[in-house]
Write a protein that holds these residues in place. Structure first.
Motif, PDB file in Angstrom:
ATOM      1  N   MET A   1       4.165  -2.668 -11.414  1.00 13.26           N
ATOM      2  CA  MET A   1       5.045  -1.459 -10.969  1.00 13.26           C
ATOM      3  C   MET A   1       5.056  -0.367 -11.694  1.00 13.26           C
ATOM      4  N   ARG A   2       4.659   0.772 -11.456  1.00 12.39           N
ATOM      5  CA  ARG A   2       4.771   1.692 -12.129  1.00 12.39           C
ATOM      6  C   ARG A   2       6.233   2.511 -12.417  1.00 12.39           C
ATOM      7  N   THR A   3       6.498   2.829 -13.456  1.00  6.97           N
ATOM      8  CA  THR A   3       8.007   3.504 -13.791  1.00  6.97           C
ATOM      9  C   THR A   3       7.574   4.994 -14.158  1.00  6.97           C
ATOM     10  N   TYR A   4       8.302   5.801 -13.098  1.00  8.60           N
ATOM     11  CA  TYR A   4       7.951   6.958 -13.057  1.00  8.60           C
ATOM     12  C   TYR A   4       9.212   7.676 -14.168  1.00  8.60           C
ATOM     13  N   ASP A   5       8.855   8.710 -14.967  1.00 12.05           N
ATOM     14  CA  ASP A   5       9.484   9.522 -15.914  1.00 12.05           C
ATOM     15  C   ASP A   5      10.052  10.849 -15.085  1.00 12.05           C
ATOM     16  N   LEU A   6      11.499  10.592 -15.078  1.00  8.23           N
ATOM     17  CA  LEU A   6      12.378  11.650 -14.640  1.00  8.23           C
ATOM     18  C   LEU A   6      12.901  12.630 -15.549  1.00  8.23           C
ATOM     19  N   LEU A 302      15.876   8.782  -2.938  1.00  7.13           N
ATOM     20  CA  LEU A 302      15.110   8.658  -4.287  1.00  7.13           C
ATOM     21  C   LEU A 302      14.129   7.619  -4.212  1.00  7.13           C
ATOM     22  N   SER A 303      14.261   6.507  -3.433  1.00  5.42           N
ATOM     23  CA  SER A 303      13.461   5.565  -3.063  1.00  5.42           C
ATOM     24  C   SER A 303      12.348   5.830  -2.298  1.00  5.42           C
ATOM     25  N   ALA A 304      12.810   6.483  -1.272  1.00  2.39           N
ATOM     26  CA  ALA A 304      11.524   7.148  -0.506  1.00  2.39           C
ATOM     27  C   ALA A 304      10.668   8.216  -1.039  1.00  2.39           C
ATOM     28  N   VAL A 305      11.523   9.027  -2.072  1.00  3.63           N
ATOM     29  CA  VAL A 305      10.643   9.908  -2.968  1.00  3.63           C
ATOM     30  C   VAL A 305       9.303   9.129  -3.824  1.00  3.63           C
ATOM     31  N   ASP A 310       4.206   6.793  -5.031  1.00  3.88           N
ATOM     32  CA  ASP A 310       3.463   5.677  -5.016  1.00  3.88           C
ATOM     33  C   ASP A 310       2.106   5.911  -4.260  1.00  3.88           C
ATOM     34  N   ALA A 311       2.240   6.370  -2.989  1.00  4.79           N
ATOM     35  CA  ALA A 311       1.347   6.537  -1.811  1.00  4.79           C
ATOM     36  C   ALA A 311       0.193   7.784  -2.173  1.00  4.79           C
TER      37      ALA A 311
END
Length: 373
Positions: A1-6, A302-305, A310-311
């Motif tokens: 799972m990728r961890t996104y940098d905010l 945020l989960s939907a973003v 991811d897609a």
């Protein structure tokens, strides 16, 4: 799972809400950078992140410093409304993805410049309209036009909130030039966006707006009748004068009334479905088939973003959807101040309401003057 940098830009109250939601994402995202012009606010926000169990971010005094130093996966704009457009454009011109708090701009003209920067720079822009993402709203959206509930006929969208005079002591509140408007722009816009997401494109609006009691240049009350492309008609009221606060939406379809009553966020229990006589079983069955268990809120969006990232898709709510909502806000002001109906598509570069929500000016004297601190 990728961890996104905010990167979180602005560390006021709404940024704290966003941070708490990041902490609940089980490692899908981390706040790697924080921007604020006030060093004390920056330190306090960093300490709050530590309390949430999040790693310490890199702090920056301004957005330019951040953009010169790193390239985050997502820039989260939590600044006052007057800063949204220039900050979004700066990020989009670098091809970055932006999630922006509402309202995304001060005017339709500003918003169109954001969209142009998105197209030219290859970035992606989304507006925080978190009420779209609860399971109740998703359920109703799939059922509009379903023969078991039928077509929408009429609706109610009332944001009846209370803000005392002291609320407007913050310098950017209650001013057209830095907030863009009153409750129509800054408060009821959430419910109106949810209304549009369910009923689809609007066609015409007839509105009134007034400043009844608060020390603001903007309105503190507005009301409108909105006709949709489907023919449905909705009553829309936005108020900051209502001591018993409520956010209430009601959708009357051929065979059912669907109501939502909440304040700042809803769960499944805040929805009520009433079937027309003789349609009880099919309406109940249709509603029971839908999604459950997801409350509205910033975390849901945020989960939907992140799902969209991811897609490889544009995150929700993109520029086309957000512009529809912004255009409705502009049309309410234009109708109220010109005292005539305003149609969708009517407010363009030649309209005084394109660059400023109040157009040539509100029909009452200004009470707040001077530069914003």
């Amino acid at each position: 799972m990728r961890t996104y940098d905010l990167a979180v830009v602005g560390t006021g109250g709404i940024a704290a809400v966003h941070a708490a939601d990041v902490a609940r994402l089980d490692g899908r995202a981390r706040i790697g950078a924080v921007v604020d012009v006030d060093p004390d606010r920056l330190r306090a926000f960093t300490a709050r992140l530590a309390e949430l169990g999040l790693p310490e971010p890199q702090g920056y005094p301004d957005l330019d410093s951040l953009l010169a130093d790193r390239r985050p996966d997502l820039v989260d704009l939590c600044t006052p409304p007057g800063l949204h457009a220039p900050q979004a454009i700066a990020c989009l011109s670098r091809g970055l993805t932006v999630l922006c708090e509402k309202p995304p701009a001060l005017s339709l003209g500003e918003f169109d410049r954001i969209a142009a920067a998105e197209a030219a720079g290859g970035g992606r822009f989304a507006t925080v309209f978190q009420h779209r993402f609860g399971s109740g709203a998703a359920n109703l959206r799939r059922l509009v036009g379903d023969p078991r509930l039928g077509d929408p006929l009429t609706a109610v969208c009332h944001t009846l909130w209370y803000r005392p005079d002291a609320y407007f002591a913050v310098p950017w509140r209650g001013r057209w030039d830095v907030e863009g408007g009153g409750p129509t722009m800054g408060h009821g816009i959430h419910q109106m966006d949810l209304l549009l997401s369910i009923l689809g494109p609007w066609r015409e609006v007839v509105a009134v707006a007034a400043r009844r009691a608060r020390p603001t240049d903007t309105e503190d009350l507005s009301g409108a009748l909105v006709t949709f492309a489907s023919g449905a008609v909705a009553s829309v009221v936005n108020s900051l004068l209502s001591p018993r606060e409520t956010s209430h939406l009601r959708f009357d379809l051929d065979h059912a009334s669907v109501e939502l009553t909440h304040l700042y966020g809803y769960g499944d229990g805040d929805w009520t479905v009433t079937a027309a006589p003789g349609h009880e079983q099919e309406v109940a069955a249709a509603w029971a088939e839908g999604p459950t268990g997801r409350p509205s809120g910033h975390g849901a969006q945020l989960s939907a973003v992140l799902d969209a990232l991811d897609a490889g898709r544009t995150p929700p709510v993109g520029t086309a959807e957000a512009r529809d909502t912004m255009e409705l806000v502009a049309a309410i002001y234009a109708s109220a101040f010109t005292r005539r109906p305003v149609g969708r598509g009517e407010i363009g570069p030649g309209s005084p309401f394109y660059e400023r929500m109040e157009g040539p000016g509100a029909p009452w004297p200004a009470v707040r003057t001077g530069a914003v601190a």
